[in-house]
Design a protein around this motif. Structure first.
Motif, PDB file in Angstrom:
ATOM      1  N   GLU A  21      48.260  43.408  29.664  1.00 55.62           N
ATOM      2  CA  GLU A  21      48.173  42.493  30.696  1.00 55.62           C
ATOM      3  C   GLU A  21      47.671  42.637  32.142  1.00 55.62           C
ATOM      4  OE1 GLU A  21      47.591  39.557  29.141  1.00 55.62           O
ATOM      5  OE2 GLU A  21      46.977  38.680  30.953  1.00 55.62           O
ATOM      6  N   CYS A  39      35.528  41.782  31.901  1.00 59.03           N
ATOM      7  CA  CYS A  39      36.682  41.080  31.853  1.00 59.03           C
ATOM      8  C   CYS A  39      36.739  39.959  30.594  1.00 59.03           C
ATOM      9  CB  CYS A  39      36.717  39.812  33.050  1.00 59.03           C
ATOM     10  SG  CYS A  39      37.384  40.634  34.502  1.00 59.03           S
ATOM     11  N   LEU A  40      35.401  39.468  30.187  1.00 59.62           N
ATOM     12  CA  LEU A  40      35.157  38.682  29.213  1.00 59.62           C
ATOM     13  C   LEU A  40      35.662  39.580  27.927  1.00 59.62           C
ATOM     14  CD1 LEU A  40      34.190  35.740  29.392  1.00 59.62           C
ATOM     15  CD2 LEU A  40      31.987  36.568  28.629  1.00 59.62           C
ATOM     16  N   LEU A  41      35.403  40.742  27.715  1.00 59.59           N
ATOM     17  CA  LEU A  41      35.568  41.382  26.605  1.00 59.59           C
ATOM     18  C   LEU A  41      36.937  42.376  26.441  1.00 59.59           C
ATOM     19  CD1 LEU A  41      31.677  42.744  26.223  1.00 59.59           C
ATOM     20  CD2 LEU A  41      32.815  40.712  25.013  1.00 59.59           C
ATOM     21  N   LEU A  91      32.569  39.623  42.953  1.00 62.63           N
ATOM     22  CA  LEU A  91      31.872  38.310  42.740  1.00 62.63           C
ATOM     23  C   LEU A  91      31.814  37.541  44.201  1.00 62.63           C
ATOM     24  CD1 LEU A  91      30.739  35.901  40.711  1.00 62.63           C
ATOM     25  CD2 LEU A  91      33.084  35.007  40.887  1.00 62.63           C
ATOM     26  N   ASN A 129      35.243  41.380  18.636  1.00 64.18           N
ATOM     27  CA  ASN A 129      34.226  42.139  19.585  1.00 64.18           C
ATOM     28  C   ASN A 129      34.864  42.659  20.947  1.00 64.18           C
ATOM     29  OD1 ASN A 129      34.935  39.771  20.812  1.00 64.18           O
ATOM     30  ND2 ASN A 129      32.841  39.128  21.359  1.00 64.18           N
ATOM     31  N   PHE A 140      40.344  41.874  36.409  1.00 63.19           N
ATOM     32  CA  PHE A 140      39.698  40.592  36.907  1.00 63.19           C
ATOM     33  C   PHE A 140      39.663  40.669  38.177  1.00 63.19           C
ATOM     34  CE2 PHE A 140      41.041  36.229  37.767  1.00 63.19           C
ATOM     35  CZ  PHE A 140      39.749  35.589  37.239  1.00 63.19           C
ATOM     36  N   TRP A 195      44.347  44.177  32.731  1.00 62.67           N
ATOM     37  CA  TRP A 195      43.352  43.323  32.506  1.00 62.67           C
ATOM     38  C   TRP A 195      43.334  42.618  34.043  1.00 62.67           C
ATOM     39  CZ3 TRP A 195      42.890  37.971  33.202  1.00 62.67           C
ATOM     40  CH2 TRP A 195      41.505  37.608  32.698  1.00 62.67           C
ATOM     41  N   GLY A 225      32.349  41.194  35.122  1.00 57.18           N
ATOM     42  CA  GLY A 225      32.440  39.981  34.687  1.00 57.18           C
ATOM     43  C   GLY A 225      32.630  39.876  32.988  1.00 57.18           C
ATOM     44  N   LEU A 271      28.566  36.514  46.194  1.00 57.33           N
ATOM     45  CA  LEU A 271      27.865  35.240  46.634  1.00 57.33           C
ATOM     46  C   LEU A 271      28.152  35.041  48.082  1.00 57.33           C
ATOM     47  CD1 LEU A 271      30.156  33.023  44.027  1.00 57.33           C
ATOM     48  CD2 LEU A 271      27.595  33.492  44.214  1.00 57.33           C
ATOM     49  N   TRP A 287      36.704  42.230  39.572  1.00 53.52           N
ATOM     50  CA  TRP A 287      35.556  41.367  39.425  1.00 53.52           C
ATOM     51  C   TRP A 287      35.370  40.199  40.658  1.00 53.52           C
ATOM     52  CZ3 TRP A 287      35.483  36.053  36.914  1.00 53.52           C
ATOM     53  CH2 TRP A 287      34.131  35.657  36.732  1.00 53.52           C
ATOM     54  N   LEU A 288      36.853  39.516  40.943  1.00 53.65           N
ATOM     55  CA  LEU A 288      36.581  38.553  41.815  1.00 53.65           C
ATOM     56  C   LEU A 288      36.253  39.013  43.298  1.00 53.65           C
ATOM     57  CD1 LEU A 288      40.050  36.755  41.411  1.00 53.65           C
ATOM     58  CD2 LEU A 288      37.712  36.019  41.055  1.00 53.65           C
TER      59      LEU A 288
END
Lengths: 153, 221
Positions: free
Chosen positions: A17, A70-72, A31, A7, A24, A20, A67, A35, A27-28
């Motif tokens: 790498e 990143c997961l995919l 995030l 997937n 990442f 990615w 997020g 928050l 996303w940080l």
């Protein structure tokens, strides 16, 4: 690694790498901003003003969407993330200029909600929150542009 | 570690960090609110003040006239006042956790109206073993009255004053404030709103010394 996963979207094998990692990082940033702003609003109880709400409207989806990307390992997310970050950046920049007094402050009726230019816009009473917002949106834009480069190469 | 693991771990750490930060923030806010609340309810305008009105260090004592430990602490508190005559003031709140204490608190309130609070208090405390209900001995209020009269109290006037509504009101307020501050034993001390870390003479001295040092440092700068 995730390249084998059925997937995951095809990310070019070279620089995979690094690309990615940029994704990442972006996303940080989203995030942390999400928050952080929730902490100020929900825990410290400071009600967001209208311009803050518009910036939230662009930052919150970035935290979710980046997020998931990143997961995919989906570097193609830059196409959708970049416009979100750009609109958020414009509002944050406008808000910062307003707080800094560069743009004249509009007259507001008293009691008409939370002012976008009050002293509450400062965190640790030095850094204006809109300026942090500009910084976060800028970082996400730069990182997503790097992701785009990696995606194309 | 796979990318998925990194992403999931990051999300978990972020949410946990948020929850912990929120908990710590709320706890510190609650603590500050408790100290602020105590500052307003520990000293009332009606509370008798021993020592200079504008002293930077305030000892609040929740006091029950029948309580033997309050009697034992009385000379200690006086010694602190002598030691810091300009820096420390003592505010006394009158509570009644023993049989007859409410009546004796009314005698003290009446004595205050005659400007005789301190001598009557000393005399009544000195006679406490005779009148208070302790160790199976019954309450003997007439002996408390006799001790008060010996200190110069006009007993006839005091008997009229002690049932006045404002006396009842101040005693009720003292009891309500004691409950709000979580006081269920006497004596209970607060020094500038701070409770003793644990009960004891040395702890009281230490806390007073600490607050006096803070007060002197801030007035000196």
């Amino acid at each position: 690694m995730s390249v084998h996963q059925s997937n995951s979207y095809p990310v070019p094998s070279k620089e995979t790498e690094r690309t990615w990692q940029m994704l990442f990082l972006s996303w940080l940033v989203a995030l942390a901003a999400t928050l952080g702003v929730l902490f100020i609003g929900e825990v410290m109880g400071q009600e967001p003003c209208m311009l803050c709400w518009y910036q939230r409207a662009f930052m919150f989806p970035l935290a979710v969407v980046l997020g998931a990307a990143c997961l995919l390992s989906d570097a193609g997310i830059w196409r959708y993330g970049l416009p979100l970050a750009a609109f958020g950046w414009v509002i944050a920049a406008y808000h910062t200029l307003l707080v800094a007094g560069v743009i004249p402050k509009p007259l507001e009726p008293c009691g008409g909600g939370v002012s976008c230019t009050s002293d509450d816009m400062m965190i640790f009473s030095v850094v204006p929150i809109p300026l942090l917002s500009v910084g976060a949106f800028s970082a996400i834009i730069i990182l997503l542009l790097l992701v785009r480069k990696g995606f194309r190469s | 570690m796979t990318r998925r693991t990194v992403v999931v771990l990051t999300a978990v750490v972020a949410v946990l960090g948020f929850a912990i930060a929120a908990y710590l923030y709320n706890r510190s806010v609650e603590e500050q609110a408790a100290v602020a609340l105590r500052a307003t309810t520990l000293v009332r305008p009606h509370s008798p003040v021993f020592g200079p009105e504008d002293a930077p260090v305030t000892i609040v004592e929740f006091f029950d006239p029948s309580c033997g430990t309050c009697r034992a602490f009385h000379p200690i508190v006086k010694q602190i006042r002598r030691q810091y005559p300009r820096t420390v003031r003592v505010v006394t709140r009158y509570v009644a956790f023993h049989q007859g204490s409410d009546q004796v608190n009314r005698i003290l309130a009446a004595a205050r109206l005659q400007g005789l609070l301190e001598p009557v208090l000393e005399s009544v405390l000195a006679a406490q073993p005779d009148w208070s209900a302790h160790g199976g001995r019954p309450l003997n209020l007439s002996k408390a009255w006799r001790a008060a009269a010996a200190a110069g109290l006009d007993v006839g006037r005091a008997r009229r004053d002690m049932i006045k509504p404002d006396v009842t009101e101040t005693l009720n307020q003292d009891m309500a404030d004691a409950e709000a501050a979580g006081v269920d034993k006497t004596p209970t001390f607060f020094v500038n709103g701070r409770p003793l870390p644990s009960f004891g003479v040395d702890q009281l001295f230490a806390l007073v010394d600490e607050e006096v040092a803070i007060a002197r440092k801030s007035s000196g700068s």
